[in-house]
Design a protein around this motif. Sequence first.
Motif, PDB file in Angstrom:
ATOM      1  N   SER A  95      19.261 115.361   4.526  1.00 22.04           N
ATOM      2  CA  SER A  95      19.782 115.836   3.286  1.00 22.04           C
ATOM      3  C   SER A  95      20.954 115.500   2.909  1.00 22.04           C
ATOM      4  CB  SER A  95      19.454 117.373   2.907  1.00 22.04           C
ATOM      5  OG  SER A  95      20.233 118.108   4.059  1.00 22.04           O
ATOM      6  N   VAL A  96      21.816 115.211   4.070  1.00 20.89           N
ATOM      7  CA  VAL A  96      23.360 114.749   4.113  1.00 20.89           C
ATOM      8  C   VAL A  96      23.327 113.432   4.515  1.00 20.89           C
ATOM      9  CG1 VAL A  96      25.835 115.329   5.006  1.00 20.89           C
ATOM     10  CG2 VAL A  96      23.880 117.024   4.474  1.00 20.89           C
ATOM     11  N   PHE A  97      23.773 112.491   3.730  1.00 23.42           N
ATOM     12  CA  PHE A  97      23.733 111.095   4.065  1.00 23.42           C
ATOM     13  C   PHE A  97      25.087 110.603   4.740  1.00 23.42           C
ATOM     14  CE2 PHE A  97      19.879 111.727   1.853  1.00 23.42           C
ATOM     15  CZ  PHE A  97      18.830 110.789   2.626  1.00 23.42           C
ATOM     16  N   HIS A  98      25.347 111.035   5.828  1.00 19.55           N
ATOM     17  CA  HIS A  98      26.236 110.753   6.799  1.00 19.55           C
ATOM     18  C   HIS A  98      25.637 111.308   8.137  1.00 19.55           C
ATOM     19  CE1 HIS A  98      30.742 110.803   8.298  1.00 19.55           C
ATOM     20  NE2 HIS A  98      29.965 110.842   9.351  1.00 19.55           N
ATOM     21  N   ILE A  99      25.447 110.322   8.892  1.00 18.98           N
ATOM     22  CA  ILE A  99      24.617 110.733  10.036  1.00 18.98           C
ATOM     23  C   ILE A  99      25.060 111.909  10.834  1.00 18.98           C
ATOM     24  CG2 ILE A  99      23.360 108.431  10.212  1.00 18.98           C
ATOM     25  CD1 ILE A  99      25.039 107.904  12.848  1.00 18.98           C
ATOM     26  N   HIS A 100      24.271 112.639  11.352  1.00 20.37           N
ATOM     27  CA  HIS A 100      24.599 113.663  12.231  1.00 20.37           C
ATOM     28  C   HIS A 100      23.400 113.816  13.328  1.00 20.37           C
ATOM     29  CE1 HIS A 100      22.755 114.695   8.412  1.00 20.37           C
ATOM     30  NE2 HIS A 100      22.021 115.768   9.090  1.00 20.37           N
ATOM     31  N   TYR A 101      23.834 114.865  14.296  1.00 20.55           N
ATOM     32  CA  TYR A 101      22.623 115.033  15.217  1.00 20.55           C
ATOM     33  C   TYR A 101      22.651 116.560  15.226  1.00 20.55           C
ATOM     34  CZ  TYR A 101      21.977 110.198  16.702  1.00 20.55           C
ATOM     35  OH  TYR A 101      21.640 108.849  16.460  1.00 20.55           O
ATOM     36  N   HIS A 102      21.620 117.175  15.349  1.00 20.38           N
ATOM     37  CA  HIS A 102      21.412 118.590  15.419  1.00 20.38           C
ATOM     38  C   HIS A 102      21.350 118.815  16.864  1.00 20.38           C
ATOM     39  CE1 HIS A 102      20.234 119.273  10.842  1.00 20.38           C
ATOM     40  NE2 HIS A 102      20.098 118.088  11.143  1.00 20.38           N
ATOM     41  N   LEU A 103      21.920 120.029  17.252  1.00 18.80           N
ATOM     42  CA  LEU A 103      21.928 120.404  18.503  1.00 18.80           C
ATOM     43  C   LEU A 103      21.397 121.882  18.240  1.00 18.80           C
ATOM     44  CD1 LEU A 103      22.353 120.626  21.627  1.00 18.80           C
ATOM     45  CD2 LEU A 103      24.608 121.406  21.004  1.00 18.80           C
ATOM     46  N   LEU A 104      20.044 122.020  18.720  1.00 18.27           N
ATOM     47  CA  LEU A 104      19.316 123.368  18.478  1.00 18.27           C
ATOM     48  C   LEU A 104      19.099 123.999  19.994  1.00 18.27           C
ATOM     49  CD1 LEU A 104      17.236 121.577  15.805  1.00 18.27           C
ATOM     50  CD2 LEU A 104      18.465 123.594  15.260  1.00 18.27           C
ATOM     51  N   GLY A 105      19.006 125.349  20.077  1.00 22.28           N
ATOM     52  CA  GLY A 105      18.615 125.963  21.197  1.00 22.28           C
ATOM     53  C   GLY A 105      18.795 127.480  21.128  1.00 22.28           C
ATOM     54  N   GLY A 106      18.455 128.228  22.185  1.00 27.34           N
ATOM     55  CA  GLY A 106      18.706 129.563  22.122  1.00 27.34           C
ATOM     56  C   GLY A 106      16.981 130.307  21.756  1.00 27.34           C
ATOM     57  N   ARG A 107      16.374 129.578  21.467  1.00 25.92           N
ATOM     58  CA  ARG A 107      14.848 130.146  21.157  1.00 25.92           C
ATOM     59  C   ARG A 107      14.029 128.894  21.791  1.00 25.92           C
ATOM     60  NH1 ARG A 107      12.519 127.449  17.042  1.00 25.92           N
ATOM     61  NH2 ARG A 107      13.867 126.879  15.475  1.00 25.92           N
ATOM     62  N   ALA A 108      12.657 129.562  21.977  1.00 27.36           N
ATOM     63  CA  ALA A 108      11.575 128.751  22.364  1.00 27.36           C
ATOM     64  C   ALA A 108      11.313 127.795  21.065  1.00 27.36           C
ATOM     65  CB  ALA A 108      10.316 129.539  22.488  1.00 27.36           C
ATOM     66  N   MET A 109      11.108 126.494  21.439  1.00 28.44           N
ATOM     67  CA  MET A 109      10.887 125.600  20.492  1.00 28.44           C
ATOM     68  C   MET A 109       9.377 125.236  20.480  1.00 28.44           C
ATOM     69  SD  MET A 109      13.768 124.496  19.196  1.00 28.44           S
ATOM     70  CE  MET A 109      15.591 124.895  19.555  1.00 28.44           C
ATOM     71  N   LYS A 110       8.993 124.852  19.165  1.00 29.52           N
ATOM     72  CA  LYS A 110       7.505 124.373  19.136  1.00 29.52           C
ATOM     73  C   LYS A 110       7.632 122.846  18.953  1.00 29.52           C
ATOM     74  CE  LYS A 110       5.553 128.666  16.816  1.00 29.52           C
ATOM     75  NZ  LYS A 110       6.450 129.296  16.086  1.00 29.52           N
ATOM     76  N   TRP A 111       6.395 122.491  19.193  1.00 28.25           N
ATOM     77  CA  TRP A 111       6.030 120.778  19.198  1.00 28.25           C
ATOM     78  C   TRP A 111       4.693 120.743  18.746  1.00 28.25           C
ATOM     79  CZ3 TRP A 111       9.765 117.210  19.403  1.00 28.25           C
ATOM     80  CH2 TRP A 111       9.262 116.134  18.912  1.00 28.25           C
ATOM     81  N   PRO A 112       4.480 119.792  17.765  1.00 30.30           N
ATOM     82  CA  PRO A 112       5.296 118.854  16.918  1.00 30.30           C
ATOM     83  C   PRO A 112       5.997 119.781  16.094  1.00 30.30           C
ATOM     84  CG  PRO A 112       3.046 118.766  16.083  1.00 30.30           C
ATOM     85  CD  PRO A 112       2.999 119.564  17.311  1.00 30.30           C
ATOM     86  N   PRO A 113       7.489 119.256  15.820  1.00 34.20           N
ATOM     87  CA  PRO A 113       8.293 119.946  14.699  1.00 34.20           C
ATOM     88  C   PRO A 113       7.482 119.652  13.179  1.00 34.20           C
ATOM     89  CG  PRO A 113       9.278 117.904  15.381  1.00 34.20           C
ATOM     90  CD  PRO A 113       8.113 118.262  16.044  1.00 34.20           C
ATOM     91  N   GLY A 114       8.002 120.505  12.258  1.00 34.94           N
ATOM     92  CA  GLY A 114       7.094 120.560  11.050  1.00 34.94           C
ATOM     93  C   GLY A 114       7.621 119.348  10.126  1.00 34.94           C
TER      94      GLY A 114
END
Length: 114
Positions: A95-114
Motif C-alpha cells: 500500500s506504500v510504494f516505497h519499499i519496506h520490510y515488515h518485522l513482525l513478532g511477539g505472537r505465534a504466526m500462522k502459515w500461509p499468510p492471508g
Amino acid sequence: MEDCLFCKINQGDIPSEKVYDGEDVFAIEDINPQAPVHLLIIPKKHFSTLLEIEESDFQLIGSIFGVANQLAAERKIDQSGFRVVGNCGAGAGQSVFHIHYHLLGGRAMKWPPG
Ligand code: 5GP
Ligand code: ZN
C-alpha cells in the motif's frame, strides 16, 4: 522523491520517531501494528517496488536483514521467532510504494499468510 510517505518521513517532513537510523536504512513503528512487535525497515533510497532492485543494490538490501536481526534482538523476539515480509505490488498487499520490510513478532504466526 516528492509525494512519497517514507521519503518524507526519512527527511523529517512528516514527524515519526526512527527506532533505527543508519546511513542507508531506517526503521519506524508501524502505525497499524499487526503483532506486538511490528516495525518497518526502510531503505533511504526510493524504490517504488521490489522489482526496481538491481544488482548494485544487493548490498543495501542485504543490510536490511542485518538491521532486522539487530532489532529482533533488541525487541527480544529473536529467540521466539519473527517474520520479515516484503509485499510487492497491490496484489500482494503493498500500500506504500516505497519499499519496506515488515518485522513482525511477539505472537505465534500462522502459515500461509492471508
Ligand atoms: P504495505 O501494505 O505497503 O506492505 O505496508 C505499509 C505499512 O505502512 C502498513 O503496515 C501501514 O500500517 C504502514 N503505514 C502507513 N502509513 C503509515 C504512516 O504514516 N506511518 C507509519 N509509521 N506507518 C504507516
Ligand atoms: Zn520514497
